[in-house]
Scaffold this motif. Structure first.
Motif, PDB file in Angstrom:
ATOM      1  N   ASP A 195       0.833  -1.205   0.000  1.00 36.60           N
ATOM      2  CA  ASP A 195       0.000   0.000   0.000  1.00 36.60           C
ATOM      3  C   ASP A 195       0.868   1.257   0.000  1.00 36.60           C
ATOM      4  N   ASP A 196       1.958   1.232   0.772  1.00 44.48           N
ATOM      5  CA  ASP A 196       2.891   2.369   0.785  1.00 44.48           C
ATOM      6  C   ASP A 196       3.488   2.590  -0.599  1.00 44.48           C
ATOM      7  N   ALA A 197       3.931   1.512  -1.237  1.00 42.76           N
ATOM      8  CA  ALA A 197       4.555   1.619  -2.563  1.00 42.76           C
ATOM      9  C   ALA A 197       3.581   2.218  -3.573  1.00 42.76           C
ATOM     10  N   LYS A 198       2.326   1.772  -3.530  1.00 43.51           N
ATOM     11  CA  LYS A 198       1.320   2.323  -4.443  1.00 43.51           C
ATOM     12  C   LYS A 198       1.072   3.800  -4.158  1.00 43.51           C
ATOM     13  N   SER A 199       0.976   4.167  -2.883  1.00 43.70           N
ATOM     14  CA  SER A 199       0.749   5.566  -2.510  1.00 43.70           C
ATOM     15  C   SER A 199       1.900   6.455  -2.973  1.00 43.70           C
ATOM     16  N   ILE A 200       3.119   5.973  -2.804  1.00 37.25           N
ATOM     17  CA  ILE A 200       4.293   6.753  -3.202  1.00 37.25           C
ATOM     18  C   ILE A 200       4.299   6.968  -4.715  1.00 37.25           C
ATOM     19  N   GLN A 201       4.030   5.908  -5.473  1.00 38.94           N
ATOM     20  CA  GLN A 201       3.978   6.034  -6.936  1.00 38.94           C
ATOM     21  C   GLN A 201       2.883   7.017  -7.341  1.00 38.94           C
ATOM     22  N   GLN A 202       1.740   6.953  -6.695  1.00 42.30           N
ATOM     23  CA  GLN A 202       0.642   7.868  -7.020  1.00 42.30           C
ATOM     24  C   GLN A 202       0.982   9.305  -6.656  1.00 42.30           C
ATOM     25  N   GLU A 203       1.627   9.517  -5.507  1.00 41.03           N
ATOM     26  CA  GLU A 203       1.999  10.885  -5.116  1.00 41.03           C
ATOM     27  C   GLU A 203       3.043  11.479  -6.051  1.00 41.03           C
ATOM     28  N   LEU A 204       3.919  10.651  -6.577  1.00 43.03           N
ATOM     29  CA  LEU A 204       4.916  11.151  -7.536  1.00 43.03           C
ATOM     30  C   LEU A 204       4.288  11.395  -8.906  1.00 43.03           C
ATOM     31  N   ASN A 205       3.123  10.809  -9.129  1.00 40.87           N
ATOM     32  CA  ASN A 205       2.299  11.093 -10.305  1.00 40.87           C
ATOM     33  C   ASN A 205       3.029  10.896 -11.637  1.00 40.87           C
ATOM     34  N   PHE A 206       3.720   9.777 -11.780  1.00 40.79           N
ATOM     35  CA  PHE A 206       4.315   9.480 -13.082  1.00 40.79           C
ATOM     36  C   PHE A 206       3.573   8.329 -13.734  1.00 40.79           C
ATOM     37  N   SER A 207       3.597   8.309 -15.014  1.00 39.26           N
ATOM     38  CA  SER A 207       2.896   7.290 -15.770  1.00 39.26           C
ATOM     39  C   SER A 207       3.823   6.121 -16.059  1.00 39.26           C
ATOM     40  N   THR A 208       3.270   4.912 -16.008  1.00 45.36           N
ATOM     41  CA  THR A 208       4.033   3.717 -16.371  1.00 45.36           C
ATOM     42  C   THR A 208       3.655   3.238 -17.771  1.00 45.36           C
ATOM     43  N   SER A 209       2.866   4.034 -18.463  1.00 44.36           N
ATOM     44  CA  SER A 209       2.421   3.659 -19.816  1.00 44.36           C
ATOM     45  C   SER A 209       3.593   3.685 -20.782  1.00 44.36           C
ATOM     46  N   LYS A 210       3.627   2.702 -21.678  1.00 43.20           N
ATOM     47  CA  LYS A 210       4.709   2.633 -22.659  1.00 43.20           C
ATOM     48  C   LYS A 210       4.459   3.534 -23.866  1.00 43.20           C
TER      49      LYS A 210
END
Length: 152
Positions: free
Chosen positions: A136-151
């Motif tokens: 849950d922490d890892a997901k929250s951190i990725q969301q707060e940094l707001n970067f896309s993982t789309s190729k």
């Protein structure tokens, strides 16, 4: 008789003072190093880019996603929770791991690395709250940094 009493008083003093020395050392050992990042590693999938996030206890973060580098800052509360959850889960390599079935196109794995320890994949459902908290922490951190993982 006086020698015996002095011995008892000296022994009692040492025994009473010992926790005062040991307790700060235990607290210090459990405090995150402000200059040592924890790393979140996501494998990516056929449809998404892999990423790596380096997080400091202050909330400062750097990341690499789709071979692009970025930097940002997460909420201090998020960073504090993440590092507290890491400390509660140590040693990371001993966390419970139960493999799960994942889609070839969309399935990813997520690991946490800190102080030379690396967790197993924390993205599979787990009955261990330490694993769930880290994910849950890892997901929250990725969301707060707001970067896309789309190729794209």
């Amino acid at each position: 008789m006086k020698v015996f009493n002095i011995y008892k008083i000296s022994l009692a003093s040492v025994l009473l003072a010992t926790p005062l020395y040991v307790l700060p050392l235990r607290i210090l050992a459990q405090t995150p190093n402000p200059k040592q990042p924890a790393v979140i590693i996501n494998s990516g999938s056929t449809n998404t880019c892999k990423y790596r996030i380096h997080v400091l206890p202050s909330g400062k973060a750097t990341y690499t996603v789709c071979d692009r580098k970025g930097a940002g800052e997460i909420k201090v509360n998020t960073a504090t929770k993440f590092f507290n959850d890491i400390l509660a889960a140590k040693p990371l390599s001993n966390l419970a791991y139960k493999p799960c079935v994942k889609s070839v196109s969309f399935g990813t794995s997520t690991q946490v690395r800190y102080q030379g320890q690396t967790s197993q994949d924390i993205s599979c459902p787990s009955n261990d709250s330490r694993v769930t908290n880290l994910y849950d922490d890892a997901k929250s951190i990725q969301q707060e940094l707001n970067f896309s993982t789309s190729k794209n």
